[in-house]
Write a protein that holds these residues in place. Structure first.
Motif, PDB file in Angstrom:
ATOM      1  N   VAL A  17       0.872  -1.174   0.000  1.00  0.00           N
ATOM      2  CA  VAL A  17       0.000   0.000   0.000  1.00  0.00           C
ATOM      3  C   VAL A  17       0.916   1.233   0.000  1.00  0.00           C
ATOM      4  CG1 VAL A  17      -1.850   1.214   1.210  1.00  0.00           C
ATOM      5  CG2 VAL A  17      -1.684  -1.261   1.396  1.00  0.00           C
ATOM      6  N   LYS A  20      -1.058   3.820  11.292  1.00  0.00           N
ATOM      7  CA  LYS A  20      -1.019   2.499  11.924  1.00  0.00           C
ATOM      8  C   LYS A  20       0.179   2.350  12.852  1.00  0.00           C
ATOM      9  CE  LYS A  20      -3.022  -0.364   8.254  1.00  0.00           C
ATOM     10  NZ  LYS A  20      -2.729  -1.562   7.443  1.00  0.00           N
ATOM     11  N   GLY A  50       1.143  -3.014  15.765  1.00  0.00           N
ATOM     12  CA  GLY A  50      -0.307  -3.209  15.882  1.00  0.00           C
ATOM     13  C   GLY A  50      -0.793  -4.610  15.541  1.00  0.00           C
ATOM     14  N   GLY A  98      -6.667  -4.968  15.067  1.00  0.00           N
ATOM     15  CA  GLY A  98      -7.372  -3.708  14.779  1.00  0.00           C
ATOM     16  C   GLY A  98      -6.994  -2.573  15.723  1.00  0.00           C
ATOM     17  N   LYS A  99      -6.027  -2.797  16.619  1.00  0.00           N
ATOM     18  CA  LYS A  99      -5.645  -1.744  17.593  1.00  0.00           C
ATOM     19  C   LYS A  99      -4.545  -0.842  17.031  1.00  0.00           C
ATOM     20  CE  LYS A  99      -6.774  -3.755  22.046  1.00  0.00           C
ATOM     21  NZ  LYS A  99      -6.423  -5.177  22.242  1.00  0.00           N
ATOM     22  N   MET A 122      -4.921   1.885  15.134  1.00  0.00           N
ATOM     23  CA  MET A 122      -5.156   2.213  13.737  1.00  0.00           C
ATOM     24  C   MET A 122      -6.195   3.315  13.652  1.00  0.00           C
ATOM     25  SD  MET A 122      -5.318  -1.019  11.287  1.00  0.00           S
ATOM     26  CE  MET A 122      -6.989  -1.380  11.427  1.00  0.00           C
ATOM     27  N   GLU A 142      -0.218   4.957   5.748  1.00  0.00           N
ATOM     28  CA  GLU A 142      -0.551   4.357   4.458  1.00  0.00           C
ATOM     29  C   GLU A 142      -1.665   5.162   3.814  1.00  0.00           C
ATOM     30  OE1 GLU A 142      -1.986   0.393   5.046  1.00  0.00           O
ATOM     31  OE2 GLU A 142       0.000  -0.469   5.171  1.00  0.00           O
ATOM     32  N   LYS A 143      -1.696   5.118   2.506  1.00  0.00           N
ATOM     33  CA  LYS A 143      -2.831   5.651   1.776  1.00  0.00           C
ATOM     34  C   LYS A 143      -4.038   4.784   2.166  1.00  0.00           C
ATOM     35  CE  LYS A 143      -4.290   8.231  -1.637  1.00  0.00           C
ATOM     36  NZ  LYS A 143      -4.699   9.498  -1.074  1.00  0.00           N
ATOM     37  N   TYR A 144      -5.180   5.407   2.425  1.00  0.00           N
ATOM     38  CA  TYR A 144      -6.369   4.625   2.753  1.00  0.00           C
ATOM     39  C   TYR A 144      -7.038   4.202   1.450  1.00  0.00           C
ATOM     40  CZ  TYR A 144     -10.634   3.086   4.955  1.00  0.00           C
ATOM     41  OH  TYR A 144     -11.683   2.323   5.364  1.00  0.00           O
ATOM     42  N   PRO A 186     -11.917  -1.472  -0.265  1.00  0.00           N
ATOM     43  CA  PRO A 186     -11.210  -2.622  -0.833  1.00  0.00           C
ATOM     44  C   PRO A 186     -11.786  -3.932  -0.321  1.00  0.00           C
ATOM     45  CG  PRO A 186     -10.034  -1.845   1.089  1.00  0.00           C
ATOM     46  CD  PRO A 186     -11.279  -1.002   0.980  1.00  0.00           C
ATOM     47  N   GLU A 246      -1.384 -11.036   3.687  1.00  0.00           N
ATOM     48  CA  GLU A 246      -2.630 -10.275   3.559  1.00  0.00           C
ATOM     49  C   GLU A 246      -2.482  -9.152   2.534  1.00  0.00           C
ATOM     50  OE1 GLU A 246      -4.611 -10.821   7.974  1.00  0.00           O
ATOM     51  OE2 GLU A 246      -3.791  -8.861   7.470  1.00  0.00           O
ATOM     52  N   LEU A 297      -4.748  -5.998   0.248  1.00  0.00           N
ATOM     53  CA  LEU A 297      -5.986  -5.274  -0.048  1.00  0.00           C
ATOM     54  C   LEU A 297      -6.133  -5.297  -1.554  1.00  0.00           C
ATOM     55  CD1 LEU A 297      -5.734  -2.190   2.337  1.00  0.00           C
ATOM     56  CD2 LEU A 297      -7.264  -4.160   2.548  1.00  0.00           C
ATOM     57  N   MET A 316      -0.348  -5.989   2.748  1.00  0.00           N
ATOM     58  CA  MET A 316      -0.674  -5.259   3.968  1.00  0.00           C
ATOM     59  C   MET A 316       0.183  -5.758   5.125  1.00  0.00           C
ATOM     60  SD  MET A 316      -4.493  -4.358   5.210  1.00  0.00           S
ATOM     61  CE  MET A 316      -4.939  -6.056   5.046  1.00  0.00           C
ATOM     62  N   THR A 361     -14.626  -4.198   2.653  1.00  0.00           N
ATOM     63  CA  THR A 361     -14.384  -4.148   4.097  1.00  0.00           C
ATOM     64  C   THR A 361     -15.353  -3.206   4.832  1.00  0.00           C
ATOM     65  OG1 THR A 361     -12.715  -2.459   3.751  1.00  0.00           O
ATOM     66  CG2 THR A 361     -11.925  -4.721   3.883  1.00  0.00           C
TER      67      THR A 361
HETATM   68  P1  ADP Z   1      -4.489  -5.747  12.242  1.00  0.00           P
HETATM   69  O1  ADP Z   1      -3.118  -6.364  12.158  1.00  0.00           O
HETATM   70  O2  ADP Z   1      -4.679  -4.905  13.450  1.00  0.00           O
HETATM   71  O3  ADP Z   1      -5.589  -6.717  11.988  1.00  0.00           O
HETATM   72  P2  ADP Z   1      -4.371  -4.865   9.476  1.00  0.00           P
HETATM   73  O4  ADP Z   1      -3.214  -4.038   9.032  1.00  0.00           O
HETATM   74  O5  ADP Z   1      -4.339  -6.321   9.109  1.00  0.00           O
HETATM   75  O6  ADP Z   1      -4.548  -4.679  11.051  1.00  0.00           O
HETATM   76  O7  ADP Z   1      -5.727  -4.224   8.940  1.00  0.00           O
HETATM   77  C1  ADP Z   1      -6.985  -4.693   9.357  1.00  0.00           C
HETATM   78  C2  ADP Z   1      -8.077  -4.203   8.431  1.00  0.00           C
HETATM   79  O8  ADP Z   1      -8.076  -2.771   8.374  1.00  0.00           O
HETATM   80  C3  ADP Z   1      -7.936  -4.631   6.987  1.00  0.00           C
HETATM   81  O9  ADP Z   1      -8.460  -5.923   6.761  1.00  0.00           O
HETATM   82  C4  ADP Z   1      -8.731  -3.550   6.267  1.00  0.00           C
HETATM   83  O10 ADP Z   1     -10.117  -3.778   6.376  1.00  0.00           O
HETATM   84  C5  ADP Z   1      -8.404  -2.303   7.069  1.00  0.00           C
HETATM   85  N1  ADP Z   1      -7.236  -1.593   6.477  1.00  0.00           N
HETATM   86  C6  ADP Z   1      -5.948  -1.671   6.887  1.00  0.00           C
HETATM   87  N2  ADP Z   1      -5.145  -0.903   6.129  1.00  0.00           N
HETATM   88  C7  ADP Z   1      -5.921  -0.296   5.208  1.00  0.00           C
HETATM   89  C8  ADP Z   1      -5.679   0.623   4.120  1.00  0.00           C
HETATM   90  N3  ADP Z   1      -4.463   1.091   3.839  1.00  0.00           N
HETATM   91  N4  ADP Z   1      -6.741   1.004   3.373  1.00  0.00           N
HETATM   92  C9  ADP Z   1      -7.999   0.544   3.644  1.00  0.00           C
HETATM   93  N5  ADP Z   1      -8.283  -0.314   4.642  1.00  0.00           N
HETATM   94  C10 ADP Z   1      -7.273  -0.743   5.427  1.00  0.00           C
END
Ligand code: ADP
Length: 447
Positions: free
Chosen positions: A131, A158, A162, A165-166, A168, A200-202, A206, A275, A277, A287, A438
């Protein structure tokens, strides 16, 4: 060959590993906390050792006690499952020092991939698409804002350490950047004792698509296709399926090759997940890599016919992979619903308690991974996921139908669960048509 394995985990994954070991003729040792004296894994294993009080820090996360239990029972290897110590490189180092085999990759790989910004940099160097975002860590909100302003909004801040989901935070516009950066950083300091952040770019709307890989000690790496884990709540997976309905054969091959390249770039060993996106244009971005078995591994097992836990054990024993890439076939479609003891109408608050009555569905292509039973008391100390319902059928449409039937039959009384919520998603027209990303739960349920 291992004669005895200690399972450093609890719940359904511990039971899953005990069963895999039993089929392979390997003895098992369960470790349990005082809250888990009556747990199924404690009862099913050949031996069971109490390692401390209910609080995870004093039991399932207590490295010295787990290593002592391993030595005392003369187990040769530890399977960590997921969560707890499964991605703790210090624990793996301690296993290495004690000459106990850790069923997973080396401490060095876990350490490198566990730091998400370092993993991004490694993947960039290996030519894996990531990303768009920072390569160097960011600590300062002002510096971060400058970078984000240049990148353009929305961005996602992020925590390097992490997980779950924490740490972020999505930022929509420049004036909100610093506040959100500080919130995410504070969360990271509290949860992971680390203030290292990256940006990261959002990617808008996705799909979360991840590739399962297997790698042995001899440099052989294969991928077992993908899982679509786009149905998420608060960045946490709720439903997973395989294959992903929008991935063509060509794209699967391309993404699979990239996943293998990513694994080879770090000299990976064991089962792992890359993983990505996937955006609307079919572009995909790395990711993170998970260096353990995943909660959702059963969907891959259903479509490939492989036993991933047994593969992990054989890899740790030094054997070659049991399959070659050209012999791996993905057949039909599998879906997994995570059933949690929680109350959806009270913001999904966890609901521990006693299981007063349970009725499980069954039949062809229906699989249940659980550790609960009639009269079982769910402790309040651990994760609220109590059961995984997995179905497999010829195609996605039939698999959805089968899951609706199975969910309709599933009864768990005594605690609140998300069964009805899952049932509702399975009947949602957008879900059925495969129009998912997502944001699905957020958009459809306002959650
Ligand atoms: P964790 O390790 O905490 O689970 P992740 O990096 O795997 O975090 O991201 C978890 C979710 O967050 C992804 O499955 C996606 O839905 C969302 N996400 C993370 N990064 C991005 C991004 N750059 N753009 C859009 N959604 C994202």
């Amino acid at each position: 060959m291992f004669k005895k394995i200690l399972i450093a985990n609890r719940g359904e994954i511990a039971v899953r590993i005990i069963r895999a070991c039993r089929e392979m003729g390997i003895q098992t040792v369960a470790v349990y906390s005082q809250a888990d004296a009556d747990a199924l894994h404690t009862q099913l294993a050949d031996e069971a050792i109490c390692i401390g009080p209910a609080n995870s820090a004093d039991s399932y996360l207590n490295m010295e006690r787990i290593l002592s239990a391993t030595t005392a029972t003369k187990a040769e290897a530890i399977h960590p499952g997921f969560g707890f110590l499964s991605e703790n490189s210090k624990f793996v180092e301690m296993c290495e020092k004690c000459k106990i085999a850790f069923i997973g990759p080396s401490a060095e790989i876990i350490h490198r991939m566990g730091n998400k910004s370092e993993a991004r940099a490694t993947m960039m160097d290996a030519g894996v698409p990531v990303v768009p975002g920072t390569k160097e860590p960011v600590y300062d909100p002002k510096e971060g804002k400058k970078i984000a302003d240049e990148m353009g909004y929305p961005v996602i801040v992020k925590a390097s350490s992490g997980g779950g989901g924490k740490g972020m935070r999505i930022v929509e516009k420049s004036e909100d950047f610093e506040t959100n950066f500080l919130i995410a950083q504070r969360e990271s300091i509290n949860a992971f004792a680390d203030d290292t952040m990256y940006i990261e770019k959002y990617i808008v709307s996705p799909r979360h698509v991840e590739f399962q890989i297997l790698a042995d000690k001899h440099g052989n790496v294969v991928h077992l296709g993908e899982r679509d884990c786009s149905i998420q709540r608060n960045h946490q997976k709720v439903i997973e399926e395989s294959p992903c309905s929008v991935i063509s054969k060509e794209l699967r091959q391309k993404m699979g090759e990239v996943a293998i390249r990513a694994a080879k770039a770090v000299g990976y060993e064991s089962a792992g997940t890359i993983e990505f996106l996937l955006d609307k244009n079919g572009d995909f971005y790395f990711m993170e890599m998970n260096t353990r078995i995943q909660v959702e591994h059963p969907v891959t097992e259903m479509v490939t016919g492989l036993d991933l836990i047994q593969e992990q054990i054989r890899i740790a024993e030094g054997e070659n992979l049991s399959v070659k890439q050209e012999n791996i076939r993905v057949t039909g479609h599998a879906i997994e619903c995570r059933i949690n003891a929680e109350n959806p109408s009270k913001n999904f608050r966890p609901c521990p308690g006693v299981i007063e009555n349970i009725h499980l569905p069954g039949g062809k292509g229906v699989r249940i991974d659980t550790a609960i039973y009639n009269g079982y008391k769910i402790p309040s100390n651990y994760d609220s996921m109590i059961l995984k319902l997995i179905v497999h059928d010829k195609d996605r449409f039939r698999a959805i139908n089968k899951m609706q039937c199975a969910l309709g039959e599933l009864v768990i009384e005594g605690v609140d669960t998300n069964i009805d919520f899952q049932f509702d998603i399975l009947g949602n027209n957008r879900f059925i048509s495969g129009d998912i990303n997502t944001h699905f739960i957020q958009d459809e349920y306002n959650l």
